[in-house]
Design a protein around this motif. Structure first.
Motif, PDB file in Angstrom:
ATOM      1  N   ASP A 177      -5.295  21.214  -0.454  1.00 29.14           N
ATOM      2  CA  ASP A 177      -3.938  20.882  -0.858  1.00 29.14           C
ATOM      3  C   ASP A 177      -3.219  20.024   0.182  1.00 29.14           C
ATOM      4  O   ASP A 177      -2.027  19.733   0.025  1.00 29.14           O
ATOM      5  CB  ASP A 177      -3.131  22.162  -1.110  1.00 29.14           C
ATOM      6  N   GLY A 178      -3.905  19.632   1.231  1.00 32.14           N
ATOM      7  CA  GLY A 178      -3.315  18.750   2.234  1.00 32.14           C
ATOM      8  C   GLY A 178      -3.335  17.310   1.767  1.00 32.14           C
ATOM      9  O   GLY A 178      -4.092  16.920   0.875  1.00 32.14           O
ATOM     10  N   CYS A 179      -2.521  16.471   2.418  1.00 27.30           N
ATOM     11  CA  CYS A 179      -2.404  15.066   2.032  1.00 27.30           C
ATOM     12  C   CYS A 179      -3.549  14.254   2.619  1.00 27.30           C
ATOM     13  O   CYS A 179      -3.847  14.366   3.821  1.00 27.30           O
ATOM     14  CB  CYS A 179      -1.071  14.489   2.501  1.00 27.30           C
ATOM     15  N   ASN A 180      -4.144  13.439   1.773  1.00 27.93           N
ATOM     16  CA  ASN A 180      -5.133  12.459   2.237  1.00 27.93           C
ATOM     17  C   ASN A 180      -4.349  11.205   2.626  1.00 27.93           C
ATOM     18  O   ASN A 180      -4.064  10.337   1.793  1.00 27.93           O
ATOM     19  CB  ASN A 180      -6.141  12.153   1.129  1.00 27.93           C
TER      20      ASN A 180
ATOM     21  N   ASN B 137      -0.008   6.739  -1.117  1.00 26.28           N
ATOM     22  CA  ASN B 137       0.964   5.657  -1.096  1.00 26.28           C
ATOM     23  C   ASN B 137       2.222   6.097  -0.371  1.00 26.28           C
ATOM     24  O   ASN B 137       2.421   7.284  -0.084  1.00 26.28           O
ATOM     25  CB  ASN B 137       1.311   5.225  -2.532  1.00 26.28           C
ATOM     26  N   GLU B 138       3.093   5.140  -0.075  1.00 21.70           N
ATOM     27  CA  GLU B 138       4.334   5.460   0.621  1.00 21.70           C
ATOM     28  C   GLU B 138       5.205   6.342  -0.264  1.00 21.70           C
ATOM     29  O   GLU B 138       5.515   5.988  -1.400  1.00 21.70           O
ATOM     30  CB  GLU B 138       5.084   4.179   0.986  1.00 21.70           C
ATOM     31  N   GLY B 139       5.581   7.491   0.282  1.00 18.16           N
ATOM     32  CA  GLY B 139       6.430   8.406  -0.459  1.00 18.16           C
ATOM     33  C   GLY B 139       5.703   9.221  -1.501  1.00 18.16           C
ATOM     34  O   GLY B 139       6.335  10.021  -2.211  1.00 18.16           O
TER      35      GLY B 139
END
Length: 206
Positions: free
Chosen positions: A30-33, A38-40
């Motif tokens: 569930d972490g961000c790749n 993309n931005e935001g």
């Protein structure tokens, strides 16, 4: 590093759970790749997928122990910026209707490497000869620096070389003097008569 023992099946086969591999590479689904987001807008690893490289190293040599029984260990590594996606079609009627499964997940790639050691007489001879040559060169360089370049070279020269007076007595070693003494003693014994000197014998004819 932290080593985790693998799980074992009933027939002694190793396996890891996906949760253990993700914790080993410090990744949360569930972490961000960040590389693919993309931005935001955050795209999680659950959406983009990811690739983990599972390195398996084996060897029969251990430092400070030499040759040992072959052993192996696992070293998982997360490939940053990676993703994994697979489209799987399910045909209801071939080429007329289908259901397309857009699957995202974690791909585990396995890389097996190892080292095998064996004694080689030729390689040992080359290494030994090179080491002896370097040792001789190092001795020459150190002696040259010590005797001719360093500030205390005079002191080193006195410590390395012993000065002796050039006299006849000092030029003859102790074993040579003993040998000469033995020769003189033998010559003196040869000069002595075999029988001791006695007075002339007088014969009485009366």
């Amino acid at each position: 590093p932290c080593y985790i023992q693998p799980n074992r099946t009933s027939n002694h086969q190793d396996f890891f759970s996906l949760d253990a591999l993700l914790r080993a590479v410090d990744i949360d689904l569930d972490g961000c790749n960040e590389e693919l987001s993309n931005e935001g807008q955050c795209k999680t690893y659950r959406e983009t997928g990811a690739t983990i490289l599972l390195n398996i190293y084996w060897s029969d040599f251990h430092a400070y122990h030499g040759m040992v029984e072959p052993y192996y260990y696992y070293a998982p590594k997360f490939l940053a910026g990676s993703s994994f996606k697979q489209n799987i079609p399910f045909y209801d009627t071939y080429r007329k209707s289908r259901t397309l499964l857009n699957a995202h997940g974690v791909r585990v790639a396995v890389l097996l490497t190892g080292d095998y050691h064996e004694f080689n007489v030729v390689q040992f001879s080359v290494t030994l000869t090179t080491a002896l040559g370097l040792l001789a060169v190092a001795t020459t360089i150190v002696d040259t620096l010590m005797l001719y370049i360093l500030p205390e070279k005079q002191r080193y020269q006195k410590a390395k070389y012993e000065e002796e007076e050039n006299t006849s007595t000092s030029s003859v070693s102790q074993p040579d003097l003993r040998f000469q003494e033995m020769l003189i003693m033998e010559e003196n014994e040869l000069d002595q008569p075999l029988l001791p000197d006695t007075a002339p014998m007088q014969i009485d004819h009366g």
